[in-house]
Motif scaffolding. Sequence first.
Motif, short mmCIF file in Angstrom:
data_model
loop_
_atom_site.label_atom_id
_atom_site.label_comp_id
_atom_site.label_asym_id
_atom_site.label_seq_id
_atom_site.Cartn_x
_atom_site.Cartn_y
_atom_site.Cartn_z
N UNK A 179 0.74 -1.04 0.04
CA UNK A 179 -0.21 0.00 -0.15
C UNK A 179 0.91 1.23 -0.05
N UNK A 180 0.70 2.25 -1.05
CA UNK A 180 1.30 3.41 -0.97
C UNK A 180 0.66 4.48 -1.56
N UNK A 181 -0.52 4.29 -1.99
CA UNK A 181 -1.58 5.15 -2.79
C UNK A 181 -2.95 5.36 -2.23
N UNK A 182 -3.40 6.55 -2.43
CA UNK A 182 -4.85 6.46 -1.90
C UNK A 182 -5.95 5.40 -2.42
N UNK A 183 -5.55 4.94 -3.67
CA UNK A 183 -6.39 3.83 -4.14
C UNK A 183 -6.20 2.57 -3.38
N UNK A 304 2.28 13.83 0.99
CA UNK A 304 2.09 12.33 0.65
C UNK A 304 1.07 12.22 1.41
N UNK A 305 0.49 12.35 2.78
CA UNK A 305 -0.78 12.22 3.44
C UNK A 305 -1.82 12.77 2.56
N UNK A 309 -5.16 10.66 1.15
CA UNK A 309 -6.75 10.94 1.53
C UNK A 309 -7.43 11.56 0.42
N UNK A 310 -7.14 12.39 -0.59
CA UNK A 310 -7.77 13.14 -1.61
C UNK A 310 -7.98 12.02 -2.62
N UNK A 315 -11.30 7.92 -5.13
CA UNK A 315 -11.51 6.30 -5.69
C UNK A 315 -12.92 5.84 -4.96
N UNK A 316 -13.21 6.21 -4.09
CA UNK A 316 -14.56 5.78 -3.21
C UNK A 316 -15.63 6.23 -3.85
#
Length: 324
Positions: A179-183, A304-305, A309-310, A315-316
């Motif tokens: 895990x490294x991305x918002x997706x 990064x954070x 989150x954005x 994605x949601x």
Amino acid sequence: MFRTRFTEQFGVEHPIVCGGMTGLGTAQLISAVANAGALGFLTALTQPSPEALIEEIRRTRELTDKPFGVNLTILPTINPVPYDEYRAAIIEAGISVVETAGSSPEPHLPDFHGAGVKVIHKATSVRHALSAERKGVDAISIDGFECAGHPGEDDVPGLVLIPAAVRALSVPVIASGGIATGEGLAAALALGADAVNMGTRFMATNEAPIHPNVKAQIVANTERDTVVVFRQFKNSARVAKNSVSERVAEIGSRPGATFADVAALASGVRGRAKVLDQGDMEDGMWWAGQTQGLIHEVDPVDDVVRKIIADARRAVARVSGLVG
């Protein structure tokens, strides 16, 4: 904002964790993680003594007034580690959350819980996670096969391991590895996790206390640029691909090989000194996960954070729009 059992129980803004990383879990990085609204962990054994750990906790508090924790990795060592003294230092310093890894946290739980310290334990399988839950830990960080470091010997990736852990456990689950991305955050939440843990992504940040060459290498690498070593010794570890790690893997695959045959090449002291500190990318072994293939820039931790989150929110929303 994403509200989960994790954010509520641990008092942080975002369901994002920077777990303990030896040599990186210092005030410089962990205070930045805390200020960004995530939960970061100082690594106790990065400090040479319990007294030094107390000082590092003090330094971190000078840089942030937000929650952070301490990682205590419990492993057999050639030179005995005074774990009881490190535990006492954590409690004395007023830390409210500890991340344990390696051996069972059971001997430490009475003192931690007696002092009101919540314990998150890292596990690489559902059966080990269940054992830790029975012993009384407050949350589980479940490590999929994609992770940097020790993924266990079962080779179960996160897409299977996360929902399997969520189904079996009653405590909050933190998805770790890959895990490294918002997706990735959105996917982990969809699988039932309460938060995500990232290590390699936080290495490629301005505040990570490592040589710029390491950060540039993470950006340049792809998801194929890792090697699993120590498999023959039942201590599998995922590290970045370079001449040293490939040599360690080759020697380890020889019939009758022992850890002594690779000890000098695989030395953690060597990796930290030659690679992380001096930036010689071919003169030591260093940890990195398959998420290298998802990391395309070195940014401040706060950026990064915020981006994660954005992107997770987008994605949601995108998936919600597919529902008729």
